[in-house]
Design an enzyme around this catalytic site. Sequence first.
Site, PDB file in Angstrom:
ATOM      1  N   CYS A   1     -20.433  -6.912  22.063  1.00  9.53           N
ATOM      2  CA  CYS A   1     -21.739  -7.311  22.600  1.00  9.53           C
ATOM      3  C   CYS A   1     -22.430  -6.176  23.355  1.00  9.53           C
ATOM      4  O   CYS A   1     -23.614  -5.885  23.146  1.00  9.53           O
ATOM      5  CB  CYS A   1     -21.567  -8.532  23.495  1.00  9.53           C
TER       6      CYS A   1
ATOM      7  N   CYS B   1     -21.664 -11.856   5.767  1.00  9.79           N
ATOM      8  CA  CYS B   1     -21.439 -12.962   6.694  1.00  9.79           C
ATOM      9  C   CYS B   1     -21.247 -12.453   8.112  1.00  9.79           C
ATOM     10  O   CYS B   1     -21.536 -13.159   9.069  1.00  9.79           O
ATOM     11  CB  CYS B   1     -20.248 -13.798   6.257  1.00  9.79           C
TER      12      CYS B   1
ATOM     13  N   ASP C   1     -10.695 -12.339   4.267  1.00  4.49           N
ATOM     14  CA  ASP C   1      -9.647 -11.322   4.272  1.00  4.49           C
ATOM     15  C   ASP C   1      -9.053 -11.140   5.675  1.00  4.49           C
ATOM     16  O   ASP C   1      -7.891 -10.803   5.827  1.00  4.49           O
ATOM     17  CB  ASP C   1     -10.257  -9.998   3.783  1.00  4.49           C
TER      18      ASP C   1
ATOM     19  N   CYS D   1       0.847  -1.192   0.000  1.00  2.00           N
ATOM     20  CA  CYS D   1       0.000   0.000   0.000  1.00  2.00           C
ATOM     21  C   CYS D   1       0.881   1.240   0.000  1.00  2.00           C
ATOM     22  O   CYS D   1       1.991   1.219   0.552  1.00  2.00           O
ATOM     23  CB  CYS D   1      -0.900  -0.003   1.235  1.00  2.00           C
TER      24      CYS D   1
ATOM     25  N   ARG E   1      -5.517   8.054   8.357  1.00  2.90           N
ATOM     26  CA  ARG E   1      -5.122   7.536   7.041  1.00  2.90           C
ATOM     27  C   ARG E   1      -3.980   8.394   6.502  1.00  2.90           C
ATOM     28  O   ARG E   1      -4.187   9.399   5.824  1.00  2.90           O
ATOM     29  CB  ARG E   1      -6.332   7.485   6.100  1.00  2.90           C
TER      30      ARG E   1
HETATM   31  S1  SF4 Z   1     -14.470 -13.843  10.040  1.00  3.29           S
HETATM   32 FE1  SF4 Z   1     -14.644 -13.383   7.856  1.00  3.29          FE
HETATM   33  S2  SF4 Z   1     -15.937 -14.985   7.001  1.00  3.29           S
HETATM   34 FE2  SF4 Z   1     -16.217 -15.001   9.236  1.00  3.29          FE
HETATM   35  S3  SF4 Z   1     -17.988 -13.678   9.635  1.00  3.29           S
HETATM   36 FE3  SF4 Z   1     -16.154 -12.376   9.797  1.00  3.29          FE
HETATM   37  S4  SF4 Z   1     -15.891 -11.496   7.745  1.00  3.29           S
HETATM   38 FE4  SF4 Z   1     -17.270 -13.250   7.547  1.00  3.29          FE
HETATM   39  S1  SF4 Z   2     -25.421 -11.741  23.743  1.00  4.60           S
HETATM   40 FE1  SF4 Z   2     -24.422  -9.997  22.736  1.00  4.60          FE
HETATM   41  S2  SF4 Z   2     -23.244 -10.881  21.029  1.00  4.60           S
HETATM   42 FE2  SF4 Z   2     -24.738 -12.422  21.705  1.00  4.60          FE
HETATM   43  S3  SF4 Z   2     -26.562 -12.125  20.403  1.00  4.60           S
HETATM   44 FE3  SF4 Z   2     -26.874 -10.895  22.258  1.00  4.60          FE
HETATM   45  S4  SF4 Z   2     -26.086  -8.854  21.756  1.00  4.60           S
HETATM   46 FE4  SF4 Z   2     -25.250 -10.284  20.247  1.00  4.60          FE
END
Ligand code: SF4
Ligand code: SF4
Length: 380
Positions: free
Chosen positions: A354, A267, A289, A15, A142
């Site tokens: 959380c 995901c 990634d 980069c 950045r």
């Molecule tokens: S670790 Fe990678 S593949 Fe898994 S939920 Fe996170 S972004 Fe998606």
């Molecule tokens: S306990 Fe926290 S991480 Fe788990 S589902 Fe509830 S808000 Fe999401």
Amino acid sequence: MKSLQLLIKPASSLCDLKCKYCFYHDLATHQALSPKIMSVETLELTIKRASEYFANAPKDEPSYLSILFQGGEPTLAGLDYFKQAIAFQKQYFAHLPQVQISNAIQTNGCKLDDELVSFLVTNDFFFGISLDGPKALHDAMRIHRNGSGSYDEVRAGITKLQKFGAQFNVLCVLTDLNALNIKSVYEHFKELGFYNHQYIACLEPFERLGQHSKEQPLFLSEQAYSQFLINIFDLWYQDLMEQGTYISIRHIENYLALLLNMSINSCNMTGVCQIQNVVESSGKIYPCDFFAHDDYELGNLTDHDFEYLQTNSKARTFIEQSHQLPNDCQHCPYLSLCRNGCYRERLNGKNIHCAAFKAFFAARLDKLKQAAAHLARMNS
Ligand code: SF4
Ligand code: SF4
């Protein structure tokens, strides 16, 4: 329907910037080969392997190949690299007209010259621009290797994209600094004409996950993240309900989709990892990634096809480990929307954000449901 997603890294983790929070420097230390520009041979092999994946795709229904060129900084591979990528796509997919190919590039926007932008726009590339907010906020993180900020170059890059009529969105990495000033970030993006935003929590290195401290405000504290989630939602909600303006914000859109029983493709919000086929410049394949790390390598394109790489035992193990759900989550009222988030952000099985997720849902779930109902009515 057959589909394949590739995340190609033409310049590996190379980069021209050295952003303060960049995790690629951390990841690169976990790869045996030093980063380099992808060779023409590896690029050709990648596209050839992709075409083989679709060899038996039904002729009478569409299939999808989605390619994202990412880095490091992918534009460092140069215009010829992208010309070759398109030429190989035309060559290897000439007999597969049912496969719809989409190309996108995630760039820091600093090295966008006329010739490159013109070529990519002509070939329908979608651009993701990394920008962390107005100049002061962006330049705090950045930066170039000499410490100078990159905002002015990114702005010049954005002007270039607008001149050529490019389609683009903005990717903003959240740290305490911009998360606590999100109104100015959001307004700035709108002023620049960005109506498609993506905000991602700054990723902490593996070894210090969840250890945010005031001494190291590079990353994202729970307090800043919960404030961000609430404040960005309020800004978005106000624009929607009071102005009738719809700004696409990736994580909010995904919450809305989940509330409306629609499918989502992020995901990090389905709670289950997907194999993203990260193609390193060396031809090695990684599942994600965030896990372009030798311990997670799925194999090399020289030896294997995508069918095998996506389904081998390492790929299966990678996905299976994300299925584990801690007790807290199993009994959480917000599980259907949160799903324990991205696997990379879990510490001892639980998402490090959380508390922020819970604070957001406790404060804004009702309004989120109202917005979902409003949008459903508008679209019916
Ligand atoms: S670790 Fe990678 S593949 Fe898994 S939920 Fe996170 S972004 Fe998606
Ligand atoms: S306990 Fe926290 S991480 Fe788990 S589902 Fe509830 S808000 Fe999401």
